[in-house]
Design a protein around this motif. Sequence first.
Motif, PDB file in Angstrom:
ATOM      1  N   PHE A 166       4.176   8.608 -10.537  1.00  0.00           N
ATOM      2  CA  PHE A 166       3.573   8.302  -9.230  1.00  0.00           C
ATOM      3  C   PHE A 166       3.448   9.569  -8.389  1.00  0.00           C
ATOM      4  N   CYS A 215       7.670  14.516   6.059  1.00  0.00           N
ATOM      5  CA  CYS A 215       7.183  13.149   6.276  1.00  0.00           C
ATOM      6  C   CYS A 215       8.279  12.112   6.039  1.00  0.00           C
ATOM      7  N   HIS A 216       8.964  12.216   4.901  1.00  0.00           N
ATOM      8  CA  HIS A 216       9.875  11.133   4.506  1.00  0.00           C
ATOM      9  C   HIS A 216      11.270  11.266   5.121  1.00  0.00           C
ATOM     10  N   PHE A 224      12.963   0.489  -1.670  1.00  0.00           N
ATOM     11  CA  PHE A 224      12.923  -0.451  -2.802  1.00  0.00           C
ATOM     12  C   PHE A 224      14.324  -0.539  -3.419  1.00  0.00           C
ATOM     13  N   MET A 261       1.561  12.460  -4.625  1.00  0.00           N
ATOM     14  CA  MET A 261       2.308  13.101  -3.539  1.00  0.00           C
ATOM     15  C   MET A 261       2.340  14.606  -3.740  1.00  0.00           C
ATOM     16  N   PRO A 262       2.514  15.423  -2.686  1.00  0.00           N
ATOM     17  CA  PRO A 262       2.540  15.012  -1.282  1.00  0.00           C
ATOM     18  C   PRO A 262       1.220  14.322  -0.910  1.00  0.00           C
ATOM     19  N   ASN A 276       8.472  19.997   0.248  1.00  0.00           N
ATOM     20  CA  ASN A 276       7.212  19.249   0.124  1.00  0.00           C
ATOM     21  C   ASN A 276       7.234  17.818   0.629  1.00  0.00           C
ATOM     22  N   CYS A 277       8.395  17.296   0.933  1.00  0.00           N
ATOM     23  CA  CYS A 277       8.479  15.865   1.191  1.00  0.00           C
ATOM     24  C   CYS A 277       9.216  15.511   2.479  1.00  0.00           C
ATOM     25  N   PRO A 291       7.265   5.742   4.610  1.00  0.00           N
ATOM     26  CA  PRO A 291       8.230   4.821   3.990  1.00  0.00           C
ATOM     27  C   PRO A 291       9.487   5.532   3.489  1.00  0.00           C
ATOM     28  N   ALA A 292      10.593   4.781   3.433  1.00  0.00           N
ATOM     29  CA  ALA A 292      11.879   5.323   2.969  1.00  0.00           C
ATOM     30  C   ALA A 292      11.849   5.482   1.454  1.00  0.00           C
ATOM     31  N   LEU A 293      12.389   6.599   0.984  1.00  0.00           N
ATOM     32  CA  LEU A 293      12.427   6.854  -0.456  1.00  0.00           C
ATOM     33  C   LEU A 293      13.727   6.369  -1.077  1.00  0.00           C
ATOM     34  N   VAL A 311       0.810  -1.220   0.000  1.00  0.00           N
ATOM     35  CA  VAL A 311       0.000   0.000   0.000  1.00  0.00           C
ATOM     36  C   VAL A 311       0.849   1.279   0.000  1.00  0.00           C
ATOM     37  N   SER A 312       2.151   1.150   0.273  1.00  0.00           N
ATOM     38  CA  SER A 312       3.005   2.343   0.239  1.00  0.00           C
ATOM     39  C   SER A 312       2.984   2.977  -1.151  1.00  0.00           C
TER      40      SER A 312
HETATM   41  C1  HEC Z   1       1.952  14.079   4.709  1.00  0.00           C
HETATM   42  C2  HEC Z   1       3.080  13.191   4.636  1.00  0.00           C
HETATM   43  C3  HEC Z   1       3.711  12.987   3.277  1.00  0.00           C
HETATM   44  C4  HEC Z   1       4.242  13.937   2.436  1.00  0.00           C
HETATM   45  C5  HEC Z   1       4.327  15.439   2.670  1.00  0.00           C
HETATM   46  C6  HEC Z   1       4.794  13.218   1.301  1.00  0.00           C
HETATM   47  N1  HEC Z   1       4.577  11.898   1.442  1.00  0.00           N
HETATM   48 FE1  HEC Z   1       5.175  10.438   0.146  1.00  0.00          FE
HETATM   49  N2  HEC Z   1       4.202   9.061   1.262  1.00  0.00           N
HETATM   50  C7  HEC Z   1       3.580   9.293   2.468  1.00  0.00           C
HETATM   51  C8  HEC Z   1       2.985   8.062   2.950  1.00  0.00           C
HETATM   52  C9  HEC Z   1       2.240   7.863   4.269  1.00  0.00           C
HETATM   53  C10 HEC Z   1       3.250   7.094   1.971  1.00  0.00           C
HETATM   54  C11 HEC Z   1       2.754   5.659   1.977  1.00  0.00           C
HETATM   55  C12 HEC Z   1       1.289   5.637   1.583  1.00  0.00           C
HETATM   56  C13 HEC Z   1       0.461   4.660   2.353  1.00  0.00           C
HETATM   57  O1  HEC Z   1       0.996   3.786   3.048  1.00  0.00           O
HETATM   58  O2  HEC Z   1      -0.786   4.786   2.282  1.00  0.00           O
HETATM   59  C14 HEC Z   1       4.051   7.745   0.944  1.00  0.00           C
HETATM   60  C15 HEC Z   1       4.579   7.098  -0.168  1.00  0.00           C
HETATM   61  C16 HEC Z   1       5.505   7.643  -1.038  1.00  0.00           C
HETATM   62  C17 HEC Z   1       6.243   6.920  -2.044  1.00  0.00           C
HETATM   63  C18 HEC Z   1       6.166   5.447  -2.327  1.00  0.00           C
HETATM   64  C19 HEC Z   1       6.805   4.602  -1.234  1.00  0.00           C
HETATM   65  C20 HEC Z   1       8.314   4.734  -1.111  1.00  0.00           C
HETATM   66  O3  HEC Z   1       8.805   4.749   0.017  1.00  0.00           O
HETATM   67  O4  HEC Z   1       9.015   4.821  -2.127  1.00  0.00           O
HETATM   68  C21 HEC Z   1       7.035   7.831  -2.702  1.00  0.00           C
HETATM   69  C22 HEC Z   1       7.991   7.569  -3.842  1.00  0.00           C
HETATM   70  C23 HEC Z   1       6.770   9.121  -2.102  1.00  0.00           C
HETATM   71  N3  HEC Z   1       5.843   8.979  -1.089  1.00  0.00           N
HETATM   72  C24 HEC Z   1       7.360  10.297  -2.507  1.00  0.00           C
HETATM   73  C25 HEC Z   1       7.034  11.543  -1.978  1.00  0.00           C
HETATM   74  C26 HEC Z   1       7.530  12.794  -2.500  1.00  0.00           C
HETATM   75  C27 HEC Z   1       8.537  12.927  -3.643  1.00  0.00           C
HETATM   76  C28 HEC Z   1       6.973  13.780  -1.757  1.00  0.00           C
HETATM   77  C29 HEC Z   1       7.125  15.262  -1.937  1.00  0.00           C
HETATM   78  C30 HEC Z   1       6.746  15.786  -3.250  1.00  0.00           C
HETATM   79  C31 HEC Z   1       6.143  13.151  -0.747  1.00  0.00           C
HETATM   80  N4  HEC Z   1       6.200  11.804  -0.929  1.00  0.00           N
HETATM   81  C32 HEC Z   1       5.435  13.834   0.227  1.00  0.00           C
HETATM   82  C33 HEC Z   1       3.522  10.492   3.136  1.00  0.00           C
HETATM   83  C34 HEC Z   1       3.923  11.701   2.624  1.00  0.00           C
END
Ligand code: HEC
Length: 322
Positions: free
Chosen positions: A238, A198-199, A223, A243-244, A194-195, A215-217, A88-89
């Motif tokens: 994706f 959380c990440h 991955f 995202m965010p 933007n990221c 999750p770790a990016l 689900v990530s």
């Molecule tokens: C509010 C918190 C939040 C923000 C801000 C956010 N993410 Fe995420 N992201 C998550 C969560 C939580 C998941 C996993 C989704 C789930 O489990 O439902 C995720 C999943 C992902 C994934 C897929 C899983 C992985 O680890 O590779 C990627 C790639 C990703 N985010 C990239 C980004 C990027 C790039 C940004 C900024 C543009 C961003 N996210 C901003 C919370 C966030």
Amino acid sequence: MKSASTHLRLSLFALAALAFSGPAALAQSAAAPNPSTGTSASPTAFTPAPADTIPDNEFGEMVKKGQRIFLHTGEYASDYVGNSLNCVSCHLDAGRRKNASPMWAAYVLYPAYRSKNKHVNTLAERLQGCFQYSMNGKAPPADSETIVALQSYMYWMAKGAPTGVKLDGQGYPRLPEPPQKPDYVRGQQVFEQNCALCHGANGEGQHVNGKMVFPALWGDDSFNWGAGMHSVATAAAFIKANMPLGKGGTLSDQQAWDVAQYMDSHDRPQDPRFKGSLEETRQQHHGGEHDMYGTTVNGKMLGADSTPSGGKLSGQKQSEAS
Ligand code: HEC
Ligand code: HEC
């Protein structure tokens, strides 16, 4: 170490974001009823069975098992998972969300030829690949309960959909090539704004009480270099749609490309197809314009010093072997 209060604040933020994304998801699944499949050029709309209608019988038990594995993969399929990610990530909303490669749309497209391994793949083999690459783990046997449960979950969700048809919302919608070449430095700015909250500042994700909440990016807990998400084009698609979290569609295409370029220009676990030569692996399995594996970024060749694939499982394998 981050303080507990930072973690609390972040996890509350996560909950808020999830709550924010919830209604949109509901609105999506409550979308118009499935129109009959015509020959029209527009993609066929489909609405998966409501999440609370899993039947109360033996088959339903298997569907629920599949759903649990999908949501908590490391917990319910621990023998096959080497990182902290869950299915689900990357397939949001329990695999239901349109444009987040939903499972109901995937179900009807297999068996299919894949250029990745140059033969026709059953759905079971497609799922095995997710474990090997996206989950940095190893393939469950095709007839294992893990695969049967996931397939049952997908089958249930796709009930009533036409087979062999690309349904509206399938996959991650590809972005056109960006106006400007994707750029690491611009991507870093997008990431920090933007990221990172959380990440994590280093893309390492976040755990609260040992449980992964973001999750770790990149890095060892993400991955591996064989996963679809390592392609900058796939990651950009994706990210743009999803995202965010809770604010999908708000980044410009250029921002999505730039932040994907930044994310995929960091090291991650080795490609499981690596047999000792980076150059050979690059030639056989990598090398597209948007593939950073085996290229040099900030003086470091990506993939040259990657941790072997398998993550948590590699230590386990050794102890099991003795
Ligand atoms: C509010 C918190 C939040 C923000 C801000 C956010 N993410 Fe995420 N992201 C998550 C969560 C939580 C998941 C996993 C989704 C789930 O489990 O439902 C995720 C999943 C992902 C994934 C897929 C899983 C992985 O680890 O590779 C990627 C790639 C990703 N985010 C990239 C980004 C990027 C790039 C940004 C900024 C543009 C961003 N996210 C901003 C919370 C966030
Ligand atoms: C790091 C992100 C990530 C994780 C984690 C992940 N996947 Fe995927 N998955 C992808 C990407 C990327 C694709 C390719 C989608 C595309 O290019 O449109 C994909 C494709 C798929 C497809 C084929 C979709 C289609 O329409 O053909 C299935 C089925 C699938 N994943 C199932 C799973 C399952 C089950 C798990 C957990 C065991 C999982 N995935 C974990 C990223 C991920």
